[in-house]
Design a protein around this motif. Structure first.
Motif, PDB file in Angstrom:
ATOM      1  N   TYR A 104     -14.259  -3.856  -2.043  1.00  7.68           N
ATOM      2  CA  TYR A 104     -13.145  -2.903  -2.179  1.00  7.68           C
ATOM      3  C   TYR A 104     -13.138  -1.963  -0.981  1.00  7.68           C
ATOM      4  O   TYR A 104     -14.155  -1.371  -0.622  1.00  7.68           O
ATOM      5  CB  TYR A 104     -13.285  -2.114  -3.471  1.00  7.68           C
ATOM      6  CG  TYR A 104     -12.074  -1.262  -3.788  1.00  7.68           C
ATOM      7  CD1 TYR A 104     -10.969  -1.812  -4.424  1.00  7.68           C
ATOM      8  CD2 TYR A 104     -12.033   0.089  -3.439  1.00  7.68           C
ATOM      9  CE1 TYR A 104      -9.857  -1.043  -4.708  1.00  7.68           C
ATOM     10  CE2 TYR A 104     -10.921   0.860  -3.719  1.00  7.68           C
ATOM     11  CZ  TYR A 104      -9.834   0.293  -4.347  1.00  7.68           C
ATOM     12  OH  TYR A 104      -8.729   1.050  -4.628  1.00  7.68           O
TER      13      TYR A 104
ATOM     14  N   ARG B 235      -7.391   2.545  -1.408  1.00 11.20           N
ATOM     15  CA  ARG B 235      -6.129   2.487  -2.134  1.00 11.20           C
ATOM     16  C   ARG B 235      -5.112   3.361  -1.422  1.00 11.20           C
ATOM     17  O   ARG B 235      -5.474   4.272  -0.680  1.00 11.20           O
ATOM     18  CB  ARG B 235      -6.300   2.978  -3.586  1.00 11.20           C
ATOM     19  CG  ARG B 235      -6.808   4.407  -3.679  1.00 11.20           C
ATOM     20  CD  ARG B 235      -7.071   4.836  -5.108  1.00 11.20           C
ATOM     21  NE  ARG B 235      -5.848   4.999  -5.866  1.00 11.20           N
ATOM     22  CZ  ARG B 235      -5.128   6.124  -5.898  1.00 11.20           C
ATOM     23  NH1 ARG B 235      -5.513   7.174  -5.187  1.00 11.20           N
ATOM     24  NH2 ARG B 235      -4.041   6.206  -6.618  1.00 11.20           N
TER      25      ARG B 235
ATOM     26  N   SER C 279      -3.581  -2.110 -10.756  1.00 12.46           N
ATOM     27  CA  SER C 279      -4.910  -2.643 -11.103  1.00 12.46           C
ATOM     28  C   SER C 279      -5.024  -2.994 -12.577  1.00 12.46           C
ATOM     29  O   SER C 279      -6.126  -3.120 -13.104  1.00 12.46           O
ATOM     30  CB  SER C 279      -5.982  -1.605 -10.752  1.00 12.46           C
ATOM     31  OG  SER C 279      -5.755  -0.389 -11.444  1.00 12.46           O
TER      32      SER C 279
ATOM     33  N   HIS D  20      -4.041  -1.661  -3.694  1.00 12.79           N
ATOM     34  CA  HIS D  20      -5.480  -1.699  -3.473  1.00 12.79           C
ATOM     35  C   HIS D  20      -5.790  -2.742  -2.406  1.00 12.79           C
ATOM     36  O   HIS D  20      -5.248  -3.858  -2.435  1.00 12.79           O
ATOM     37  CB  HIS D  20      -6.220  -2.054  -4.768  1.00 12.79           C
ATOM     38  CG  HIS D  20      -5.947  -1.090  -5.887  1.00 12.79           C
ATOM     39  ND1 HIS D  20      -6.714   0.035  -6.098  1.00 12.79           N
ATOM     40  CD2 HIS D  20      -4.986  -1.076  -6.847  1.00 12.79           C
ATOM     41  CE1 HIS D  20      -6.249   0.688  -7.148  1.00 12.79           C
ATOM     42  NE2 HIS D  20      -5.200   0.033  -7.613  1.00 12.79           N
TER      43      HIS D  20
END
Length: 428
Positions: free
Chosen positions: A39, A42, A75, A115
């Motif tokens: 990750y 965002r 998400s 994201h």
């Protein structure tokens, strides 16, 4: 010791990973495999012509890894997807086959969170990755369209307008200081029952003004490069935290003194707790609890703002503490006003209660109100609303303490009732 504590907290803040809109770092195959994708960040895009641009240092290594950037819109249900489903369900997939590349975000009617995640050929493999495989350094820039429709705005949708708000607030502070600095200085120069309170209140206001100025400097640089000045932003949070603790100490000195102290305060130390263990323990416990919760909240939040929509346990505990303090103050005021015969004193208590309730309850109320708002509106409404409400609270308290007909007379008439007093005699 205090300076070392401030430096330590500032270093803790700056060591946290920032959710900057120009993000730099390294892509790691092992991290992507362990977390089903690494990750990155965002961003809330709005309108059309939103842009994500990347740059990698070693494009040959990126091609060898079959490296990709995946962009997911929202998400919901994301964590329930398997590895292969996650790789195939991305709304936008960018193959890292060039050293630099720009990708336009599809048009959207309303602001939506996107994201960004990194994956490569090893992400869904069960076997071990090549231990000698190097990490891939990168820089990603995410931008919204500006007023002309060009993708040059580094601010996410939930941050739009905060830069202008801080500028207007600085302008308001400057104008107000030019108008009121002389009478305030005259009041501070005179020995009187309001002097100590005004000194504490002015210190808290100065810290808030410093926080606003530092936030503006950070966001002004952020508007140019998407990174800003993280240390300046952290110092702004620190100033606001100290101001919150300072105001808490002031309000508790008044309202707790009413309930726990019925003896005359020392004139040499007017801003002191009663020597009883109960008042001292309560004061230290509440002040230390708020300070610890403020630090905990800022360390848990990836996006640094003085006020949050509360996604962390520390934030909810902090709101519960403020509501508890407001209820405690309400019970104390009710008991005092019910037994008070003087209309002058009742007016003082009511005015003071309004300022305190506004200070303690504005954040919890605005957080609850933000539940009905869209995602891109919540942070702005809470941040702007709390700053404005607490500024109004400070104005109410200033008017109260500068009023010679209220605080002066009440403290002169009743040094037993008000712990923050420098009156030399009590008249009933």
């Amino acid at each position: 010791m205090f300076v070392c504590f401030i430096i330590l907290i500032a270093l803790l803040f700056t060591s946290c990973p920032a959710e900057g809109k120009t993000v730099s770092g390294v892509f790691r195959s092992d991290a992507a495999r362990e977390n089903t994708g690494q990750y990155i960040t965002r961003f809330l895009y709005h309108g059309e012509n939103g842009l994500v641009a990347y740059r990698v240092d070693n494009v040959l290594l990126a091609v060898q890894k079959e490296a990709r950037l995946l962009l997911f819109q929202g998400s919901e249900g994301f964590d329930n997807l398997s590895c292969l489903e996650r790789l195939t369900s991305a709304h936008v997939s960018i193959n890292l086959i060039k050293e630099e590349q720009n990708q336009t975000i599809p048009h959207q009617s309303a602001p939506q969170t996107w994201h960004v995640m990194y994956v490569d050929r090893y992400t869904c493999q069960d076997g071990e990755t090549d231990a000698a495989l190097e990490d891939l350094r990168f820089q990603i820039t995410l931008m919204n369209p500006d007023t002309a429709g060009n993708p040059l705005d580094h601010f996410s949708a939930e941050e739009t307008g905060l830069h202008s708000f801080y500028f207007m607030l600085i302008l308001a502070y400057f104008v107000a200081s030019c108008i009121y600095i002389q009478p305030l200085w005259q009041a501070l120069s005179k020995a009187g029952p309001m002097r100590t309170v005004l000194k504490v209140l002015s210190t808290a206001l100065l810290l808030q003004g410093t926080s606003v100025l530092l936030n503006y400097i950070h966001m002004a640089r952020y508007a140019r490069d998407g990174v800003g000045a993280p240390l300046t932003g952290s110092l702004a949070e620190l100033c606001d935290m100290v101001a919150q603790v300072q105001m808490l100490y002031l309000l508790l000195s008044l309202c707790v003194g009413w309930s726990l102290s019925r003896s005359r305060k020392s004139q040499s130390k007017p801003l002191q707790w009663d020597s009883s263990p109960a008042s001292t323990a309560l004061a230290l416990a509440i002040v230390i609890a708020q300070g610890a919760l403020l630090i905990w909240e800022q360390l848990e939040e990836s996006e640094h703002h003085s006020f949050h929509v509360q996604r962390s346990v520390a934030g909810w505990l902090l709101m519960a503490l403020r509501i508890t303090l407001a209820l405690f103050l309400a019970s104390v005021l009710y008991q005092i006003i019910s037994a008070e015969r003087s209309a002058l004193k009742r007016d003082f208590y009511l005015s003071f209660g309004k300022g305190c309730f506004l200070w303690f309850l504005c954040h919890p109320v605005l957080v609850l109100f933000s539940v009905i708002l869209n995602e891109h509106q919540k942070e702005k409404v809470v941040t702007i609303g709390v700053i404005l409400c607490q500024s109004i609270s400070v104005v109410v308290l200033y008017r109260l303490f500068l009023s010679r007909s209220l605080y002066w007379e009440v403290s002169s008439l009743s040094s037993v009732t008000l712990p923050l007093t420098m009156s030399r005699r009590s008249r009933y």
